[in-house]
Motif scaffolding. Structure first.
Motif, mmCIF file in Angstrom:
data_model
loop_
_atom_site.group_PDB
_atom_site.id
_atom_site.type_symbol
_atom_site.label_atom_id
_atom_site.label_comp_id
_atom_site.label_asym_id
_atom_site.label_seq_id
_atom_site.Cartn_x
_atom_site.Cartn_y
_atom_site.Cartn_z
ATOM 1 N N HIS A 137 0.857 -1.182 0.000
ATOM 2 C CA HIS A 137 0.000 0.000 0.000
ATOM 3 C C HIS A 137 0.893 1.232 0.000
ATOM 4 N N ARG A 138 0.290 2.393 -0.101
ATOM 5 C CA ARG A 138 1.039 3.640 -0.030
ATOM 6 C C ARG A 138 0.330 4.587 0.929
ATOM 7 N N ASP A 139 1.086 5.539 1.488
ATOM 8 C CA ASP A 139 0.534 6.505 2.430
ATOM 9 C C ASP A 139 0.553 7.904 1.817
ATOM 10 N N PRO A 140 -0.407 8.750 2.184
ATOM 11 C CA PRO A 140 -0.465 10.102 1.619
ATOM 12 C C PRO A 140 0.458 11.095 2.308
ATOM 13 N N ASN A 141 1.168 10.644 3.364
ATOM 14 C CA ASN A 141 2.071 11.533 4.094
ATOM 15 C C ASN A 141 3.386 10.814 4.384
ATOM 16 N N PRO A 142 4.476 11.567 4.598
ATOM 17 C CA PRO A 142 5.733 10.941 5.027
ATOM 18 C C PRO A 142 5.528 10.146 6.310
#
Length: 320
Positions: free
Chosen positions: A204-209
């Protein structure tokens, strides 16, 4: 303490709604190489090498050994502190200060008769999966039982927001300097993850660092740059007859944790070897022990596995 849940199992050859496209051959899988470890953890180095260019890296080993939760929430299972001890959960401390806190749990029923051992057959089968909220005391009771008796199911404290816990437990996670000062100082969220290996978070990926810190046990993280991860995700989604566009990746639910999509993502991400060569490929692998920290830039795809013995525990800060 057995938590019973209905289970339906398919083998890889009988996955529903799949079609053969040839995109899962060994030659097309991403190759991975070990992720670099920063030479120091100063704010300037972190900003220039990681935060600004949006490049992942492991912070110097043991940079977060002094985090209070590391010593308060966990203890060496054999009573002998070492660099990376087999840990047990300090259930008495957590029960005293947070037994009634309502926390998110993931219940996975495993086809393998031994839930503490990850096998090839387990990877190639589907698990029943359920997310629910319950008092922290339920999780603590299960963890106590799992220390001495093999369980037919796994319970994982997953993405437990720090704000859901009492103040005395929140104080065990002071915001690291890198999180507070590398960017705008805006901490979007802080989450705790605890369970018995093997634990698993799919690609998955995250929208923030994201600053990800290992509190107990060991975890392995595989990372892909935004475009490369999107290509893998899109190929898997098309294989199961679903949209593989960016809009489909924005909102992810329980389909990540069960069914054909989980099995195929696991194959694509985890069945490739790691090479030490600098030209090994576009993917990275990070192995984290107690007190280690990993920076995951915004938009980078990643999958995480808890490995080894004892308890594995982590905390992450999403920030800007």
């Amino acid at each position: 303490m057995n938590l019973q849940w209905s289970i339906r199992v398919w083998t890889r050859s009988a996955l529903p709604n799949t079609r053969s496209t040839g995109c899962f051959s060994t030659s097309t899988r991403t190759q991975y190489r070990p992720l670099d470890v920063l030479e120091n953890a100063t704010l300037n180095t972190f900003q220039q090498r990681c935060f600004v260019p949006e490049h992942p890296a492991i912070l110097p080993r043991g940079s977060f050994q002094d985090l209070p939760a590391l010593k308060k929430w966990f203890k060496p299972a054999n009573g002998k502190p070492t660099r990376n001890p087999i840990a047990s959960l300090n259930a008495d401390y957590l029960h005293k200060h947070g037994a009634e806190a309502f926390v998110p749990l993931e219940l996975t029923q495993c086809p393998s008769p031994d839930p503490t051992t990850e096998t090839k057959s387990e990877t190639n089968q589907l698990h029943s999966f359920r997310q629910f909220h319950a008092p922290l005391s339920l999780f603590l009771d299960w963890m106590r039982a799992a220390e001495t008796t093999p369980q037919s199911s796994r319970l994982y404290l997953a993405q437990c927001q720090l704000l859901d816990l009492p103040a005395v437990l929140r104080e065990d996670f002071p915001v690291p300097e890198l999180v507070a000062h590398a960017g705008k100082g805006d901490v979007y969220d802080t989450n705790v993850w605890i369970g018995h290996p093997p634990t698993y978070t799919p690609l998955h990926r995250d929208p923030n660092p994201n600053l990800f810190v290992q509190l107990a046990g060991e975890k392995v993280v595989r990372l892909l740059a935004p475009a490369d991860g999107q290509a893998v995700f899109g190929a898997v989604r098309r294989e199961v007859g679903k949209s593989g566009g960016r809009e489909a990746a924005a909102f992810r639910g329980e389909e990540m944790m069960q069914g054909a999509e989980r099995v195929l993502l696991d194959e694509m991400v985890w069945e490739s070897p790691v090479s030490a060569g600098s030209d090994a490929g576009v993917g990275f692998e990070a192995r984290l022990g107690v007190g280690d920290g990993l920076f995951i830039p915004k938009g980078w795809w990643h999958s995480i596995k808890g490995v080894g013995e004892g308890v594995t525990g982590s905390v992450n800060w999403w920030f800007r």
